[in-house]
Design a protein around this motif. Structure first.
Motif, PDB file in Angstrom:
ATOM      1  N   ARG A 186      43.501  35.951 179.971  1.00  0.00           N
ATOM      2  CA  ARG A 186      42.040  36.115 179.871  1.00  0.00           C
ATOM      3  C   ARG A 186      41.408  35.795 181.229  1.00  0.00           C
ATOM      4  NH1 ARG A 186      40.042  35.958 174.492  1.00  0.00           N
ATOM      5  NH2 ARG A 186      38.258  34.671 175.034  1.00  0.00           N
ATOM      6  N   ASP A 188      39.018  36.217 184.264  1.00  0.00           N
ATOM      7  CA  ASP A 188      37.621  36.620 184.271  1.00  0.00           C
ATOM      8  C   ASP A 188      37.029  36.434 185.668  1.00  0.00           C
ATOM      9  OD1 ASP A 188      35.127  37.425 183.348  1.00  0.00           O
ATOM     10  OD2 ASP A 188      34.888  35.773 181.924  1.00  0.00           O
ATOM     11  N   GLU A 190      33.084  35.460 187.701  1.00  0.00           N
ATOM     12  CA  GLU A 190      31.736  34.932 187.538  1.00  0.00           C
ATOM     13  C   GLU A 190      30.945  35.306 188.786  1.00  0.00           C
ATOM     14  OE1 GLU A 190      32.295  31.186 184.488  1.00  0.00           O
ATOM     15  OE2 GLU A 190      31.891  30.750 186.602  1.00  0.00           O
ATOM     16  N   ARG A 228      40.112  31.977 181.436  1.00  0.00           N
ATOM     17  CA  ARG A 228      39.417  31.445 180.271  1.00  0.00           C
ATOM     18  C   ARG A 228      40.361  30.755 179.284  1.00  0.00           C
ATOM     19  NH1 ARG A 228      34.381  31.077 182.183  1.00  0.00           N
ATOM     20  NH2 ARG A 228      33.470  33.106 182.717  1.00  0.00           N
ATOM     21  N   CYS A 347      29.664  37.905 183.620  1.00  0.00           N
ATOM     22  CA  CYS A 347      31.110  37.667 183.494  1.00  0.00           C
ATOM     23  C   CYS A 347      31.629  38.466 182.306  1.00  0.00           C
ATOM     24  CB  CYS A 347      31.409  36.181 183.326  1.00  0.00           C
ATOM     25  SG  CYS A 347      30.764  35.448 181.812  1.00  0.00           S
ATOM     26  N   LEU A 348      32.948  38.662 182.270  1.00  0.00           N
ATOM     27  CA  LEU A 348      33.541  39.431 181.179  1.00  0.00           C
ATOM     28  C   LEU A 348      33.503  38.681 179.853  1.00  0.00           C
ATOM     29  CD1 LEU A 348      36.565  41.030 183.045  1.00  0.00           C
ATOM     30  CD2 LEU A 348      34.586  42.221 182.120  1.00  0.00           C
ATOM     31  N   LEU A 349      33.537  37.358 179.907  1.00  0.00           N
ATOM     32  CA  LEU A 349      33.418  36.583 178.679  1.00  0.00           C
ATOM     33  C   LEU A 349      32.174  36.996 177.900  1.00  0.00           C
ATOM     34  CD1 LEU A 349      34.453  34.146 176.948  1.00  0.00           C
ATOM     35  CD2 LEU A 349      32.875  32.727 178.297  1.00  0.00           C
ATOM     36  N   SER A 354      33.755  37.615 174.496  1.00  0.00           N
ATOM     37  CA  SER A 354      35.056  36.946 174.369  1.00  0.00           C
ATOM     38  C   SER A 354      36.164  37.900 173.923  1.00  0.00           C
ATOM     39  CB  SER A 354      34.977  35.757 173.400  1.00  0.00           C
ATOM     40  OG  SER A 354      36.110  34.937 173.527  1.00  0.00           O
ATOM     41  N   PHE A 369      39.487  41.604 179.432  1.00  0.00           N
ATOM     42  CA  PHE A 369      39.585  40.759 180.615  1.00  0.00           C
ATOM     43  C   PHE A 369      40.354  41.538 181.687  1.00  0.00           C
ATOM     44  CE2 PHE A 369      38.694  37.850 177.171  1.00  0.00           C
ATOM     45  CZ  PHE A 369      37.714  37.043 177.733  1.00  0.00           C
TER      46      PHE A 369
END
Length: 410
Positions: A186, A188, A190, A228, A347-349, A354, A369
């Motif tokens: 995961r 990611d 930012e 993550r 961000c991808l989160l 998620s 991700f």
């Protein structure tokens, strides 16, 4: 012959910008320059030929000596360089030291002393709270009272273009009976804005909000890469550690704070009222920056920086209020920049909620991700005088396979 001034009006690097960086040409020797249009100007030789008192600060392989010299020198150097690039009388002296930016190699522009990362976007913090604590209040009780942050690893701050190896570490999903070791599944990004400290402070003497411009040299872009799954398992009860410390990418150009004066805007309303040491009434450094995130060339988000709840000046005041001292080369970042709309998440989160809502690209590929080989580029612009746009350059990184082998997909 190079046009004069050597920058078209629509360039992200007009004479109103003049960001500093460190670069090398064919001989491999790092030197200090400013970006101007499609060129970079090596500033040291021109300053020395004019007998300027600060000329020696413009030689070398790092901006640290210049940054430590303080606002008076920063203003004098900027005024001088602006005159070189606008007054035709200086053309003969300047032109031999102009190089095409696409023909040089960028280096980390300053030696990083410490690195601190904040968590200052209300939209980002709210989204993350909803993802991890559904049905509960998304913001923690302290969030609107102080700029939350953590100390990162200065030694893994890298310049744009440096590949990023997929990190490995301990991971444990909610249904796993025990933790396992392996490459992050995961990975990611930012998208953040970084503030670069020039003038140090004394241990035990807090820096007030009003001291922001006396200590901060300029602004850069930051990609705070995040694993993550590693982060989720380790962040109990303390903060981020291995999930963040493997790499933090920064743009090669540091935009002087003075250049961003036209980008200052009123801050968002703070409720409840902040404590006196964080009160920035009349001294706000909220900035109207427009960020853009691309993955493999596809635009996935355009986060706005102006709504950030805590500004760079407040972050600096909080960072030092306990008496912690500043050093030349300290870098502190804003935290993920996210806006209220889905296509403004940083961000991808958040963008994939998620991993439950994959991004779909025009070429038919999908992402939750990052995959090995993916390239992420973050750019930003700011309003300048007379309607020009000022560019903050870009921060780019490509994901490389983990030395621990390919990740096991779940």
């Amino acid at each position: 012959m190079t046009p004069w001034p050597p920058a078209p009006h629509d360039t992200p690097f007009p004479v109103e910008n003049l960001p500093y960086g460190v670069f090398s040409a064919a001989d491999g020797r790092p030197r200090i320059g400013v970006a101007i249009g499609d060129h970079v100007l090596e500033v040291g030789p021109v300053a020395r030929s004019r007998g300027l008192s600060f000329a020696d600060l413009l030689f070398g392989s790092t901006l640290n000596p210049l940054m430590a010299a303080g606002p008076g020198t920063w203003r004098a150097a900027r005024a001088e360089i602006t005159s070189w690039l606008t007054d035709p009388a200086h053309r003969a002296a300047v032109e031999p030291h102009l190089l095409r930016r696409d023909a040089v190699t960028s280096h980390l522009p300053f030696e990083v002393a410490d690195y601190v990362d904040f968590y200052s976007s209300e939209h980002h913090a709210t989204n993350v709270g909803r993802i991890f604590r559904p049905g509960s209040e998304p913001l923690t009780p302290n969030w609107r009272h102080l700029p939350i942050g953590y100390h990162g690893r200065a030694g893994t701050v890298i310049v744009s273009g440096t590949p990023v190896a997929r990190p490995a570490g301990q991971r444990k999903g909610p249904s796993d009976p025990a933790p396992a070791f392996g490459p992050s599944t995961r990975l990611d990004i930012e998208a953040e804005v970084g503030f670069v400290v020039g003038v140090p402070s004394d241990l035990g003497r807090p820096v007030p909000v009003s001291g922001f411009r006396d200590h901060v040299f300029g602004v850069c872009l930051v990609n705070d890469w995040s694993a993550r799954d590693i982060q989720a398992w380790e962040t109990v009860p303390l903060g981020p550690f291995l999930g963040k410390s493997f790499a933090t990418s920064v743009s090669p150009w540091v935009v002087p704070l003075e250049a961003l004066e036209p980008a200052r805007v009123p801050p968002p309303v703070r409720d409840p009222a902040v404590l006196p040491y964080l009160d920035d009434a009349g001294e706000s450094w909220a900035l109207d920056l427009a960020l853009e995130i691309r993955i493999n060339g596809h635009v996935v988000s355009r986060p706005p920086f102006a709504p950030m709840y805590w500004t760079g000046a407040q972050q600096l005041a909080h960072l030092t209020v306990n008496g912690a001292s500043l050093r030349t080369g300290d870098l502190y970042a804003s935290g993920t920049v996210s806006g209220p709309e889905r296509d403004q998440r940083g961000c991808l989160l958040e963008l994939t909620w998620s991993g439950t809502e994959p991004l779909e690209f025009p070429d038919g590929t999908r992402r939750t991700f990052l995959e090995d080989g993916d390239e992420v580029t973050i750019t930003a612009t700011a309003p300048g005088p007379g309607g020009v746009r000022l560019g903050l350059g870009e921060v780019t990184g490509r994901v490389m396979p983990s030395p621990a082998g390919p990740p096991e997909r779940r």
